[in-house]
Design an enzyme around this catalytic site. Sequence first.
Site, PDB file in Angstrom:
ATOM      1  N   GLU A 196       0.826  -1.206   0.000  1.00 17.34           N
ATOM      2  CA  GLU A 196       0.000   0.000   0.000  1.00 17.34           C
ATOM      3  C   GLU A 196       0.865   1.263   0.000  1.00 17.34           C
ATOM      4  O   GLU A 196       0.560   2.238  -0.695  1.00 17.34           O
ATOM      5  CB  GLU A 196      -0.934   0.006   1.215  1.00 17.34           C
ATOM      6  CG  GLU A 196      -1.946  -1.107   1.240  1.00 17.34           C
ATOM      7  CD  GLU A 196      -1.387  -2.407   1.829  1.00 17.34           C
ATOM      8  OE1 GLU A 196      -0.162  -2.463   2.094  1.00 17.34           O
ATOM      9  OE2 GLU A 196      -2.169  -3.360   2.005  1.00 17.34           O
ATOM     10  N   GLY A 220      13.603  -4.982  -0.968  1.00 18.21           N
ATOM     11  CA  GLY A 220      13.610  -3.905  -1.954  1.00 18.21           C
ATOM     12  C   GLY A 220      14.355  -4.186  -3.235  1.00 18.21           C
ATOM     13  O   GLY A 220      14.760  -3.247  -3.928  1.00 18.21           O
ATOM     14  N   GLU A 221      14.541  -5.469  -3.603  1.00 19.91           N
ATOM     15  CA  GLU A 221      15.298  -5.785  -4.809  1.00 19.91           C
ATOM     16  C   GLU A 221      14.458  -6.452  -5.904  1.00 19.91           C
ATOM     17  O   GLU A 221      15.011  -6.968  -6.875  1.00 19.91           O
ATOM     18  CB  GLU A 221      16.495  -6.674  -4.474  1.00 19.91           C
ATOM     19  CG  GLU A 221      17.578  -5.957  -3.702  1.00 19.91           C
ATOM     20  CD  GLU A 221      18.895  -6.710  -3.708  1.00 19.91           C
ATOM     21  OE1 GLU A 221      19.897  -6.147  -4.190  1.00 19.91           O
ATOM     22  OE2 GLU A 221      18.908  -7.866  -3.234  1.00 19.91           O
ATOM     23  N   ASN A 256       0.761  -7.798  -6.504  1.00 12.52           N
ATOM     24  CA  ASN A 256       0.708  -6.829  -7.592  1.00 12.52           C
ATOM     25  C   ASN A 256       1.383  -7.339  -8.869  1.00 12.52           C
ATOM     26  O   ASN A 256       2.610  -7.500  -8.896  1.00 12.52           O
ATOM     27  CB  ASN A 256       1.385  -5.535  -7.120  1.00 12.52           C
ATOM     28  CG  ASN A 256       1.342  -4.436  -8.154  1.00 12.52           C
ATOM     29  OD1 ASN A 256       0.688  -4.567  -9.180  1.00 12.52           O
ATOM     30  ND2 ASN A 256       2.023  -3.343  -7.867  1.00 12.52           N
ATOM     31  N   PRO A 313      11.171 -14.796  -1.187  1.00 14.96           N
ATOM     32  CA  PRO A 313      10.043 -14.940  -0.252  1.00 14.96           C
ATOM     33  C   PRO A 313       9.402 -13.586   0.030  1.00 14.96           C
ATOM     34  O   PRO A 313      10.085 -12.558   0.077  1.00 14.96           O
ATOM     35  CB  PRO A 313      10.696 -15.532   1.002  1.00 14.96           C
ATOM     36  CG  PRO A 313      12.129 -15.134   0.913  1.00 14.96           C
ATOM     37  CD  PRO A 313      12.466 -15.055  -0.547  1.00 14.96           C
ATOM     38  N   GLU A 367       4.038  -4.724 -11.307  1.00 15.38           N
ATOM     39  CA  GLU A 367       5.490  -4.555 -11.139  1.00 15.38           C
ATOM     40  C   GLU A 367       6.274  -5.380 -12.157  1.00 15.38           C
ATOM     41  O   GLU A 367       7.114  -4.833 -12.873  1.00 15.38           O
ATOM     42  CB  GLU A 367       5.880  -4.895  -9.703  1.00 15.38           C
ATOM     43  CG  GLU A 367       5.321  -3.906  -8.696  1.00 15.38           C
ATOM     44  CD  GLU A 367       5.511  -4.343  -7.260  1.00 15.38           C
ATOM     45  OE1 GLU A 367       5.342  -3.502  -6.355  1.00 15.38           O
ATOM     46  OE2 GLU A 367       5.820  -5.528  -7.028  1.00 15.38           O
TER      47      GLU A 367
END
Length: 438
Positions: free
Chosen positions: A69, A318-319, A343, A276, A346
């Site tokens: 979110e 964050g990768e 999502n 994961p 992406e």
Amino acid sequence: MSAAFPRSAALWLYLAMNARLTGWAERKIAERREAGKEDPDRYGERLGRPGLPRPDGPLIWMHAASVGEALSVQELIRRLREERPDTTILLTTGTRTSAELLATRLPQGAIHQFAPVDTKPAIAGFLDHWKPDLAIWIESELWPRMIHDTADRGIPMMLMNARMSPDSYRRWRWMRGLSHALLSRFRRILAQDKDTMRLLARLGAPQDRLRTIGTLKEGAQLLPYSQTQYASFLDEIDGRPLWLASSTHPGEEEMMSETHRSLVRRMHRLLMVLVPRHPERGPEIARALRAEGWEVSLRSDDDSVDLDTQIYVADTLGELGLWYRLAPVSFIGGSLTEVGGHNPFEPAALGSAIVHGPHVFNFADIYERLTQAGGARQVDGPVTLAETIDDLLAPHNAAAMAHAAWEVSSRGAQVTDLALSEVLDQLDGVEPAARKAP
């Protein structure tokens, strides 16, 4: 309770009981801090004790539950700052993971705080300090005390990117008085799809405040990546074919293992990159895979990929932007177990073909559009997943499917435009001096 809003016995009862739970809530936060689930340096924010001074000028408060979110509103925040450079955006979330990620992702002029727990002292401390000019809830994080007390101060509120699954609706419909009282406090409700708008209307949301604009995840910025890491990983794999298992949940890693075992019988050099959903599970997943006989490298241990590596567990935060750019085919997790999916825009925006399971109710409309355009395929388990991955790794197949997905994802900029317009309309009508005193 303000006479301007619908009365609800359920809301009154919640607020009365909630007033007695302050001590319990503080003990729970202390327990979570001891367990490492709260930031030890910032847990006071959860109790309404601010961690930063309030900047001068207008302030918009956006509240999001967690990573997905929070990331969905990054482009909207950037656009808001372009339109109103004097306005600060305060983004609140409830998880340490989201805070760590946002530390590197927030646009200039935006700040992060942990959301206060839903008790009267915590909410009062938060609102007394930050004094937002506009409050925006993202998706479906509806805490009654937070909503009631914010509205009671005359702070205009919006519900944005609203999503209501059939299961959530079935739970809420038994509390229609409460849902009507809460939803009526929002001046504007922007739904992701028509089904959500219809269900919210049934729960008491005023029809004249509802609008369907799509999901902000369509208009989100491309996930970032390190070009250095990209080049380094390409060197390590040395031309080996690979596929990605992204955002997997417990129960899915075993299915990914079964799928990969079937695939390597036909493609001996094939590498699976497994990401994961919760990175802290990485070491546990690696141990389980090694016990099955796999040669596993773990990113959090700085393991490299060599010719013997069969599965690479990318358990860092964050990768995903890196892995989606590298993988021609991505399985999107949370869809072979009843999580509801994650999502798909992406990977679609970054040129990776999309494969998913049947449980995608969190993004049902989006997956349907991708499927109709030929940009996604559904599987029901390891056998069909292996068949699909095998087919898509053939020359040109994944590229054609990825292009179809990219075309669907590229239409999403208008969602951000619509959301921006709605926020500016609400902000233009705000008179800061008209806010009620606590």
